[in-house]
Design a protein around this motif. Sequence first.
Motif, PDB file in Angstrom:
ATOM      1  N   THR A  62      -5.788   5.260   0.985  1.00 14.14           N
ATOM      2  CA  THR A  62      -5.008   4.419   1.314  1.00 14.14           C
ATOM      3  C   THR A  62      -4.717   4.055  -0.606  1.00 14.14           C
ATOM      4  OG1 THR A  62      -4.348   4.439   3.623  1.00 14.14           O
ATOM      5  CG2 THR A  62      -3.600   1.912   2.359  1.00 14.14           C
ATOM      6  N   LEU A  63      -3.929   3.460  -0.697  1.00 10.37           N
ATOM      7  CA  LEU A  63      -4.005   3.364  -2.503  1.00 10.37           C
ATOM      8  C   LEU A  63      -3.430   1.567  -2.421  1.00 10.37           C
ATOM      9  CD1 LEU A  63      -4.840   3.166  -5.486  1.00 10.37           C
ATOM     10  CD2 LEU A  63      -2.889   4.415  -5.766  1.00 10.37           C
ATOM     11  N   VAL A  64      -3.904   0.405  -2.777  1.00 11.47           N
ATOM     12  CA  VAL A  64      -3.612  -0.485  -2.948  1.00 11.47           C
ATOM     13  C   VAL A  64      -2.392  -0.409  -4.053  1.00 11.47           C
ATOM     14  CG1 VAL A  64      -3.769  -3.220  -2.784  1.00 11.47           C
ATOM     15  CG2 VAL A  64      -5.552  -1.485  -1.647  1.00 11.47           C
ATOM     16  N   HIS A 110       0.365 -13.497  -2.330  1.00 11.44           N
ATOM     17  CA  HIS A 110       0.305 -14.582  -1.861  1.00 11.44           C
ATOM     18  C   HIS A 110       0.812 -15.551  -1.116  1.00 11.44           C
ATOM     19  CE1 HIS A 110      -4.024 -12.333  -3.284  1.00 11.44           C
ATOM     20  NE2 HIS A 110      -2.882 -12.217  -4.082  1.00 11.44           N
ATOM     21  N   GLY A 115      -0.357  -3.411  -4.943  1.00 11.90           N
ATOM     22  CA  GLY A 115      -1.012  -5.124  -5.325  1.00 11.90           C
ATOM     23  C   GLY A 115      -1.010  -5.568  -3.930  1.00 11.90           C
ATOM     24  N   THR A 116      -1.857  -7.495  -4.499  1.00 13.89           N
ATOM     25  CA  THR A 116      -1.816  -7.650  -3.210  1.00 13.89           C
ATOM     26  C   THR A 116      -0.539  -9.018  -3.312  1.00 13.89           C
ATOM     27  OG1 THR A 116      -3.474  -8.527  -4.590  1.00 13.89           O
ATOM     28  CG2 THR A 116      -4.044  -7.181  -2.840  1.00 13.89           C
ATOM     29  N   GLU A 139       0.818  -1.017   0.039  1.00 13.57           N
ATOM     30  CA  GLU A 139      -0.350   0.417  -0.181  1.00 13.57           C
ATOM     31  C   GLU A 139       1.362   1.082   0.367  1.00 13.57           C
ATOM     32  OE1 GLU A 139      -3.520  -1.987   2.642  1.00 13.57           O
ATOM     33  OE2 GLU A 139      -2.585  -0.130   3.913  1.00 13.57           O
ATOM     34  N   ALA A 192      -7.321  -0.020  -6.857  1.00 11.93           N
ATOM     35  CA  ALA A 192      -8.168  -0.242  -5.306  1.00 11.93           C
ATOM     36  C   ALA A 192      -7.666   0.710  -3.960  1.00 11.93           C
ATOM     37  CB  ALA A 192      -8.403  -1.301  -5.815  1.00 11.93           C
ATOM     38  N   GLN A 212       6.746  -5.820 -15.954  1.00 13.43           N
ATOM     39  CA  GLN A 212       5.794  -5.681 -16.943  1.00 13.43           C
ATOM     40  C   GLN A 212       4.437  -5.483 -16.600  1.00 13.43           C
ATOM     41  OE1 GLN A 212       6.669  -9.802 -17.787  1.00 13.43           O
ATOM     42  NE2 GLN A 212       7.762  -9.243 -19.879  1.00 13.43           N
ATOM     43  N   ALA A 213       4.239  -6.239 -14.593  1.00 12.10           N
ATOM     44  CA  ALA A 213       3.039  -6.013 -14.127  1.00 12.10           C
ATOM     45  C   ALA A 213       3.064  -4.592 -14.139  1.00 12.10           C
ATOM     46  CB  ALA A 213       2.544  -6.662 -12.997  1.00 12.10           C
ATOM     47  N   ARG A 255      -3.381  -8.692   5.107  1.00 14.03           N
ATOM     48  CA  ARG A 255      -4.379  -8.666   5.384  1.00 14.03           C
ATOM     49  C   ARG A 255      -5.688 -10.224   5.610  1.00 14.03           C
ATOM     50  NH1 ARG A 255      -6.967  -8.104  -1.154  1.00 14.03           N
ATOM     51  NH2 ARG A 255      -7.291  -5.816  -1.187  1.00 14.03           N
ATOM     52  N   ARG A 314       8.909  -9.726 -14.062  1.00  9.32           N
ATOM     53  CA  ARG A 314       7.365  -9.890 -13.653  1.00  9.32           C
ATOM     54  C   ARG A 314       6.839  -8.952 -13.355  1.00  9.32           C
ATOM     55  NH1 ARG A 314       8.319 -14.917 -12.774  1.00  9.32           N
ATOM     56  NH2 ARG A 314       7.599 -14.675 -10.262  1.00  9.32           N
ATOM     57  N   ARG A 366       0.788  -4.619   4.293  1.00  7.63           N
ATOM     58  CA  ARG A 366       0.182  -4.911   5.672  1.00  7.63           C
ATOM     59  C   ARG A 366      -0.582  -6.039   5.396  1.00  7.63           C
ATOM     60  NH1 ARG A 366      -5.149  -4.248   5.910  1.00  7.63           N
ATOM     61  NH2 ARG A 366      -5.483  -3.509   3.804  1.00  7.63           N
ATOM     62  N   LEU A 381       1.424  -2.540 -17.298  1.00 10.00           N
ATOM     63  CA  LEU A 381       0.443  -3.045 -17.495  1.00 10.00           C
ATOM     64  C   LEU A 381      -0.563  -1.799 -16.826  1.00 10.00           C
ATOM     65  CD1 LEU A 381      -0.432  -6.913 -18.240  1.00 10.00           C
ATOM     66  CD2 LEU A 381      -0.547  -5.013 -19.424  1.00 10.00           C
ATOM     67  N   GLN A 382      -0.453  -1.751 -15.613  1.00 12.08           N
ATOM     68  CA  GLN A 382      -1.172  -1.335 -14.664  1.00 12.08           C
ATOM     69  C   GLN A 382      -1.225   0.254 -14.982  1.00 12.08           C
ATOM     70  OE1 GLN A 382       0.413  -2.688 -10.802  1.00 12.08           O
ATOM     71  NE2 GLN A 382      -1.513  -3.363 -10.030  1.00 12.08           N
ATOM     72  N   LEU A 383       0.063   0.568 -15.418  1.00 11.11           N
ATOM     73  CA  LEU A 383      -0.448   2.175 -15.830  1.00 11.11           C
ATOM     74  C   LEU A 383      -0.429   2.163 -17.409  1.00 11.11           C
ATOM     75  CD1 LEU A 383       3.265   3.082 -14.995  1.00 11.11           C
ATOM     76  CD2 LEU A 383       1.458   4.024 -14.263  1.00 11.11           C
ATOM     77  N   VAL A 399      -5.262  -7.707  -5.662  1.00 13.78           N
ATOM     78  CA  VAL A 399      -4.894  -6.241  -6.975  1.00 13.78           C
ATOM     79  C   VAL A 399      -3.477  -6.458  -7.519  1.00 13.78           C
ATOM     80  CG1 VAL A 399      -4.895  -3.807  -6.785  1.00 13.78           C
ATOM     81  CG2 VAL A 399      -5.576  -4.827  -5.190  1.00 13.78           C
TER      82      VAL A 399
END
Lengths: 155, 275
Positions: free
Chosen positions: A69-71, A76, A73-74, A61, B176, A139-140, A99, A136, A97, A143-145, B184
């Motif tokens: 607050t902007l996320v 896992h 990415g997540t 974040e 998000a 690149q992600a 989750r 990776r 953070r 793509l988001q941008l 996300v």
Amino acid sequence: MESLEGIVLAQPFFAGLDPAIGALIAGCARNHRFDPDAYLFHEGEEASEFFLLREGDVALEIQAAGRPTLVLGTVHAGDIVGASWLIPPYRWNSDARARTPVRALGIDAACLRGKCEDDPRTGYAMMKRFAPLLVRRLQAAHLQLLDVYGRSDPA
Amino acid sequence: MTVNPYLPLPYRVIAVRQDTPDTATVELRPVGAAIPEPAPGQFTMLYMLGVGEAPISVSGAPIEGAPLAQTLRGVGAVSKAIIRLQPGEELGVRGPYGTIWPVAEADGHDVLFIAGGLGLAPLRPAVRHVLANRERYGRVSLLYGTRSPQDILYRDELAMWRRMLDVQIEVTVDRAHRSWHGAVGVVTELIPRAGVDPSRTIAMVCGPEIMMRFSVQALQAAGMPCEHIYVSMERSMKCGVGLCGRCQFGPDFVCKQGAVMRYDRIAHIFTVREI
């Protein structure tokens, strides 16, 4: 009880790692548990440790005054949290953070950097794993941008 | 196809469902004669009287007796006019056109759907077909990426599919705030985590071309053969019947030899600019 070395070698990120190098990495590792909403690290802090998520989800974040607050990415189970430990000035660029309840293996950055300096095989093994991860993620981020789902979207 | 390929048939709007702030699904019934039943992946040309015509993917078939459903985002004069239609108003429909998702070829295989943004709309008929014939397929997964939580299409249906227990549904958004508790990140990041067996999986990919390029790369990195990957190409289509040449893509016309294309057949031109 499972040894730290066994836990390190069982991580998908370390698939195919020479067990001797796994033992070196395990020498820098310790187990962590984080409750939901606990922070693994904060932006600007020293990147003294990175994490391999064994269980749970973590949000990366960014805080901005006056804005939600902007996320970014997540991440896992099976993922790595944090690459800033590799690159000077070794400071985190975001908050991390938990989750959910999180179990993670923390790797002491200074300890591992020292072993990478001392043993180029270890350093190369780490670079072979972190370089694709960084590409990776870059690149992600591209793509988001690009905002590919913007208004010129098909259909 | 209608007898005269350029002649639209009158259809009446029976409902307009607002999917997101700028996207809606219009449900249509024929006033008289109907176009043939569209197959999953096909599109129609929707003609807004006095405004113009636009190619729109069918998003609602195939359910017996269901209205023709088409999902569109209001970006141009035609699409903006269509999503403002009220029940009872009419527009013209011709088609259906184009190739279909390989739901027959996928019989007996695992199926992986990868949708980006509005690309879920053209895939929805294929997902519905597979789920309506669930026993014919192995593992079924849908990976869906979109811009933000507010842009998620067909929320109720996604939730229903998720409750089916034998379907893997993963949703991620590019951006998000903390109030969103889902994933996300870009949709390609879901591919290695999906745990599909590339040798027995047929992948159907639909979304913006850049998203499809990255998705194909990720599928190939996961070991999926090119002939197991299908993409839905987007080009500016006009006539819908392969005559005007506006949607030419290499030796093919997207309106006729596409929009759904097997990747190994177009791999050599997939990343060529301005082809």
